[in-house]
Design a protein around this motif. Structure first.
Motif, PDB file in Angstrom:
ATOM      1  N   SER A 130     -20.985  14.522 -94.423  1.00  0.00           N
ATOM      2  CA  SER A 130     -21.826  15.264 -93.539  1.00  0.00           C
ATOM      3  C   SER A 130     -23.027  15.858 -94.313  1.00  0.00           C
ATOM      4  O   SER A 130     -22.889  16.342 -95.513  1.00  0.00           O
ATOM      5  CB  SER A 130     -21.171  16.190 -92.493  1.00  0.00           C
ATOM      6  N   TYR A 131     -23.957  16.260 -93.351  1.00  0.00           N
ATOM      7  CA  TYR A 131     -25.055  16.920 -94.045  1.00  0.00           C
ATOM      8  C   TYR A 131     -25.822  17.839 -93.021  1.00  0.00           C
ATOM      9  O   TYR A 131     -26.138  17.520 -91.816  1.00  0.00           O
ATOM     10  CB  TYR A 131     -26.081  15.844 -94.507  1.00  0.00           C
ATOM     11  N   GLU A 133     -28.908  20.757 -92.815  1.00  0.00           N
ATOM     12  CA  GLU A 133     -29.978  21.127 -93.503  1.00  0.00           C
ATOM     13  C   GLU A 133     -30.361  22.651 -92.687  1.00  0.00           C
ATOM     14  O   GLU A 133     -30.800  22.588 -91.601  1.00  0.00           O
ATOM     15  CB  GLU A 133     -31.221  20.052 -93.352  1.00  0.00           C
ATOM     16  N   ALA A 289     -33.169  15.175 -93.136  1.00  0.00           N
ATOM     17  CA  ALA A 289     -31.866  14.825 -92.435  1.00  0.00           C
ATOM     18  C   ALA A 289     -31.943  13.830 -91.354  1.00  0.00           C
ATOM     19  O   ALA A 289     -30.860  13.257 -91.151  1.00  0.00           O
ATOM     20  CB  ALA A 289     -31.497  16.313 -91.595  1.00  0.00           C
ATOM     21  N   LEU A 292     -31.219  10.666 -93.358  1.00  0.00           N
ATOM     22  CA  LEU A 292     -29.585  10.342 -93.544  1.00  0.00           C
ATOM     23  C   LEU A 292     -29.049   9.943 -91.962  1.00  0.00           C
ATOM     24  O   LEU A 292     -28.206   9.200 -92.120  1.00  0.00           O
ATOM     25  CB  LEU A 292     -29.024  11.746 -94.028  1.00  0.00           C
ATOM     26  N   ALA A 293     -29.490  10.702 -91.129  1.00  0.00           N
ATOM     27  CA  ALA A 293     -28.784  10.424 -89.720  1.00  0.00           C
ATOM     28  C   ALA A 293     -29.162   8.771 -89.509  1.00  0.00           C
ATOM     29  O   ALA A 293     -28.199   8.078 -88.795  1.00  0.00           O
ATOM     30  CB  ALA A 293     -29.503  11.174 -88.688  1.00  0.00           C
ATOM     31  N   SER A 299     -24.997  14.126 -89.369  1.00  0.00           N
ATOM     32  CA  SER A 299     -26.344  15.159 -90.018  1.00  0.00           C
ATOM     33  C   SER A 299     -26.628  16.188 -88.697  1.00  0.00           C
ATOM     34  O   SER A 299     -26.586  15.807 -87.449  1.00  0.00           O
ATOM     35  CB  SER A 299     -27.622  14.249 -90.174  1.00  0.00           C
TER      36      SER A 299
END
Length: 337
Positions: A130-131, A133, A289, A292-293, A299
């Motif tokens: 997961s990320y 931000e 983000a 990455l999504a 994200s």
């Protein structure tokens, strides 16, 4: 008042260290410049002080991993636009270092060259679980709603392209108005149509940010004009409608990116548990983000309220110390889950 030795005071002090790199008015750390390199050297030292294992990938992204585990990531970028703000990108990195250290696990990443197209996050080959931000809002919505923090629902799609309009050049003093074919007049009408197309779609925005006029002489009727358009909308349906309404053939296109529903719900719960207003909003600006999504990595983004009318990409960019402190607290809690 924040205690000088507190984690948030450390975040604010580090933001100042980054801000003065390069000198001049505002932040000046263009992607892959020596100034961005210097910012990464500072951040590497801070990661090491936090006990993180530090590495650099092939794109130059700086990654600090907690020895106890690093599947959940946070971070942002350290580059800036010319004469940029104090918080944009940098807040997510320095707050992320604090949050990972306090959470006792996770990883923080400083992506390279976000401002010119998210080069670092696009080149990332790792796939964290997961990320999340942390970023300043860069707009006025949270301030208008008296909300210190906000949860991002998605990142708007961006389409850019040009319209080339032809006219007939002529002498500015001898061609009657009724018989003119003025390319700049046609361009002016197009600018208004661009505005009206965006006004007709909720949440959409469209901007004419550049206009080229040929031959560009004071005493010559313009024979050619090129109108450059930036169009954005928060989801795929409205994005397609906007592009169609404009008649735009994009030369640059990034699709809208929805934030992960579970991570959004987690952030909303953290806000609610602290008695804070739970505000969800779309981001009109692009972010790592979103990249990455689009890669399929769950994200999310947590916005910190922007002051000064939401000024950003400017030395006038401002968020309060108290809002920054709340952002670090909620980010830490999210990483602990």
């Amino acid at each position: 008042m924040l205690e000088p030795g507190s984690a948030v005071a450390r975040v604010l002090a580090r933001l100042e260290e980054l801000y003065v790199i390069g000198g001049g008015l505002g932040a000046n750390r263009i992607g892959y410049s020596s100034e961005e390199d210097e910012a990464h050297r500072l951040a590497r030292g801070w990661m090491e002080q936090a006990g993180l294992d530090v590495s650099v990938d092939a794109a130059g992204n700086l990654i600090g991993r907690h020895p106890a585990g690093s599947a959940a990531w946070t971070g942002s970028h350290l580059d800036s636009v010319p004469n940029g703000g104090r918080y944009d990108g940098a807040l997510g990195v320095v707050a992320g270092i604090e949050a990972v250290e306090r959470a006792g696990h996770g990883a923080v990443v400083a992506f390279r060259d976000e401002e010119r197209g998210c080069a670092g996050s696009r080149a990332l080959t790792e796939r964290p679980d997961s990320y999340v931000e942390l970023h300043v809002e860069q707009g006025p919505v949270l301030a208008a709603g008296s909300a210190p923090l906000g949860v991002v629902t998605g990142i708007a799609g961006v389409a850019r392209g040009e319209f080339e309009l032809e006219g007939r050049p002529g002498h500015a003093g001898t061609v009657p108005m009724a018989g003119r074919e003025d390319a700049l007049v046609s361009a002016a009408e197009l600018v208004l149509r661009v505005r009206d197309a965006a006004l007709g779609i909720e949440g959409a925005v469209a901007t004419v940010g550049r206009l080229e006029v040929d031959p560009g002489a004071l005493n010559v009727i313009p024979g050619r004009a090129v109108v450059s358009v930036d169009a954005r909308a928060p989801d795929t349906e409205r994005f397609e409608r906007l592009i169609g309404a404009l008649g735009l053939e994009p030369t640059y296109r990034v699709e809208p990116a929805a934030m992960d529903a579970e991570l959004r719900a987690l952030l909303c719960r953290e806000l609610g548990s602290r008695g804070l207003p739970v505000v969800e909003l779309s981001s009109g600006a692009g972010h790592d983000a979103g990249i990455l999504a689009a890669k399929g990595i769950p994200s999310a983004m947590l916005f910190v309220r922007s002051l000064n009318g939401g000024a950003s990409h400017s030395p006038e960019e401002l968020s309060s110390d108290e809002d920054v402190a709340l952002g670090v607290e909620v980010l830490t809690a999210a990483l602990r889950r």
